[in-house]
Design a protein around this motif. Structure first.
Motif, PDB file in Angstrom:
ATOM      1  N   HIS A  38       6.246  -1.228  14.632  1.00 50.73           N
ATOM      2  CA  HIS A  38       6.165  -0.613  13.320  1.00 50.73           C
ATOM      3  C   HIS A  38       7.176   0.523  13.259  1.00 50.73           C
ATOM      4  CE1 HIS A  38       4.094  -0.132   9.521  1.00 50.73           C
ATOM      5  NE2 HIS A  38       4.292   1.152   9.663  1.00 50.73           N
ATOM      6  N   ASP A  39       8.379   0.214  12.808  1.00 53.88           N
ATOM      7  CA  ASP A  39       9.451   1.200  12.756  1.00 53.88           C
ATOM      8  C   ASP A  39       9.349   2.112  11.536  1.00 53.88           C
ATOM      9  OD1 ASP A  39      10.487   0.085  15.058  1.00 53.88           O
ATOM     10  OD2 ASP A  39      11.783  -1.291  13.952  1.00 53.88           O
ATOM     11  N   HIS A  40       8.651   1.668  10.526  1.00 56.10           N
ATOM     12  CA  HIS A  40       8.529   2.410   9.278  1.00 56.10           C
ATOM     13  C   HIS A  40       7.614   3.619   9.471  1.00 56.10           C
ATOM     14  CE1 HIS A  40       8.252   2.952   4.939  1.00 56.10           C
ATOM     15  NE2 HIS A  40       6.946   3.057   5.071  1.00 56.10           N
ATOM     16  N   VAL A  41       7.995   4.760   8.932  1.00 56.06           N
ATOM     17  CA  VAL A  41       7.156   5.959   8.982  1.00 56.06           C
ATOM     18  C   VAL A  41       6.448   6.106   7.641  1.00 56.06           C
ATOM     19  CG1 VAL A  41       7.121   8.463   9.255  1.00 56.06           C
ATOM     20  CG2 VAL A  41       8.682   7.079  10.643  1.00 56.06           C
ATOM     21  N   HIS A  42       5.118   6.077   7.669  1.00 59.73           N
ATOM     22  CA  HIS A  42       4.347   6.219   6.441  1.00 59.73           C
ATOM     23  C   HIS A  42       4.181   7.685   6.078  1.00 59.73           C
ATOM     24  CE1 HIS A  42       3.328   2.043   5.993  1.00 59.73           C
ATOM     25  NE2 HIS A  42       2.918   1.987   7.245  1.00 59.73           N
ATOM     26  N   GLY A  43       4.101   7.923   4.788  1.00 55.55           N
ATOM     27  CA  GLY A  43       3.901   9.267   4.271  1.00 55.55           C
ATOM     28  C   GLY A  43       3.807   9.219   2.765  1.00 55.55           C
ATOM     29  N   PRO A  44       3.635  10.359   2.123  1.00 53.73           N
ATOM     30  CA  PRO A  44       3.417  10.402   0.672  1.00 53.73           C
ATOM     31  C   PRO A  44       4.509   9.722  -0.159  1.00 53.73           C
ATOM     32  CG  PRO A  44       2.929  12.515   1.636  1.00 53.73           C
ATOM     33  CD  PRO A  44       3.529  11.669   2.736  1.00 53.73           C
ATOM     34  N   ALA A  45       5.727   9.629   0.334  1.00 47.90           N
ATOM     35  CA  ALA A  45       6.814   9.034  -0.451  1.00 47.90           C
ATOM     36  C   ALA A  45       7.323   7.722   0.154  1.00 47.90           C
ATOM     37  CB  ALA A  45       7.962  10.029  -0.572  1.00 47.90           C
ATOM     38  N   CYS A  46       6.529   7.062   0.987  1.00 46.57           N
ATOM     39  CA  CYS A  46       7.019   5.858   1.682  1.00 46.57           C
ATOM     40  C   CYS A  46       6.973   4.607   0.808  1.00 46.57           C
ATOM     41  CB  CYS A  46       6.246   5.620   2.970  1.00 46.57           C
ATOM     42  SG  CYS A  46       4.576   4.962   2.756  1.00 46.57           S
ATOM     43  N   GLY A  47       6.251   4.657  -0.308  1.00 52.88           N
ATOM     44  CA  GLY A  47       6.194   3.509  -1.199  1.00 52.88           C
ATOM     45  C   GLY A  47       4.993   2.606  -0.989  1.00 52.88           C
ATOM     46  N   HIS A  48       4.166   2.868   0.011  1.00 54.92           N
ATOM     47  CA  HIS A  48       2.963   2.077   0.229  1.00 54.92           C
ATOM     48  C   HIS A  48       1.743   2.845  -0.277  1.00 54.92           C
ATOM     49  CE1 HIS A  48       5.685   0.370   3.380  1.00 54.92           C
ATOM     50  NE2 HIS A  48       5.330  -0.690   2.692  1.00 54.92           N
ATOM     51  N   PRO A  49       0.755   2.133  -0.804  1.00 57.79           N
ATOM     52  CA  PRO A  49      -0.431   2.819  -1.332  1.00 57.79           C
ATOM     53  C   PRO A  49      -1.161   3.614  -0.249  1.00 57.79           C
ATOM     54  CG  PRO A  49      -0.401   0.522  -2.021  1.00 57.79           C
ATOM     55  CD  PRO A  49       0.691   0.684  -1.014  1.00 57.79           C
ATOM     56  N   GLU A  50      -1.551   4.845  -0.606  1.00 55.79           N
ATOM     57  CA  GLU A  50      -2.366   5.678   0.270  1.00 55.79           C
ATOM     58  C   GLU A  50      -3.835   5.381  -0.012  1.00 55.79           C
ATOM     59  OE1 GLU A  50      -1.457   9.769  -0.456  1.00 55.79           O
ATOM     60  OE2 GLU A  50       0.430   9.664   0.649  1.00 55.79           O
ATOM     61  N   VAL A  51      -4.610   5.249   1.043  1.00 53.95           N
ATOM     62  CA  VAL A  51      -6.026   4.963   0.908  1.00 53.95           C
ATOM     63  C   VAL A  51      -6.808   5.993   1.716  1.00 53.95           C
ATOM     64  CG1 VAL A  51      -7.838   3.251   1.269  1.00 53.95           C
ATOM     65  CG2 VAL A  51      -5.526   2.500   0.689  1.00 53.95           C
ATOM     66  N   PRO A  52      -7.538   6.907   1.049  1.00 51.26           N
ATOM     67  CA  PRO A  52      -8.357   7.859   1.799  1.00 51.26           C
ATOM     68  C   PRO A  52      -9.386   7.104   2.636  1.00 51.26           C
ATOM     69  CG  PRO A  52      -8.414   8.330  -0.560  1.00 51.26           C
ATOM     70  CD  PRO A  52      -7.704   7.033  -0.390  1.00 51.26           C
TER      71      PRO A  52
END
Length: 98
Positions: A11-25
């Motif tokens: 998983h090379d992608h770094v997730h965060g608020p602007a990564c483009g993937h939905p955030e799920v609490p």
């Protein structure tokens, strides 16, 4: 309900608020919906963040679907709906907490 610890191996992608993937609490952290499953940051890698077991959400009269007002997240072979800090999935005439 415990969450299984399965490392997402590549998983090379770094997730965060602007990564483009939905955030799920999800409890004390945030998951990111990606490729039909949810990832959470765990030290130096990402884990698949999947609950263990089956937990029915009791007293949930609201019906989720297109236009219900809650974010939908592709999860494997079905769609979850983000609601009240967790995901709901339709299952045998009721809603499960995911």
């Amino acid at each position: 309900m415990t969450t299984l610890h399965h490392e997402h191996p590549v998983h090379d992608h770094v997730h965060g608020p602007a990564c483009g993937h939905p955030e799920v609490p999800h409890g004390d952290h945030v998951d990111y919906a990606h490729d039909g499953h949810l990832h959470r940051r765990h030290t130096d890698h990402y884990d698949e963040c999947e609950p263990a077991g089956h937990v029915a959400h009791q007293g949930h009269d609201h019906q989720h679907g297109d236009g219900c007002g809650h974010d939908s997240v592709l999860h494997g072979d079905h769609v979850d709906y983000v609601h009240d800090g967790h995901r709901h999935a339709a299952h045998d005439g009721h809603w499960d907490d995911h």
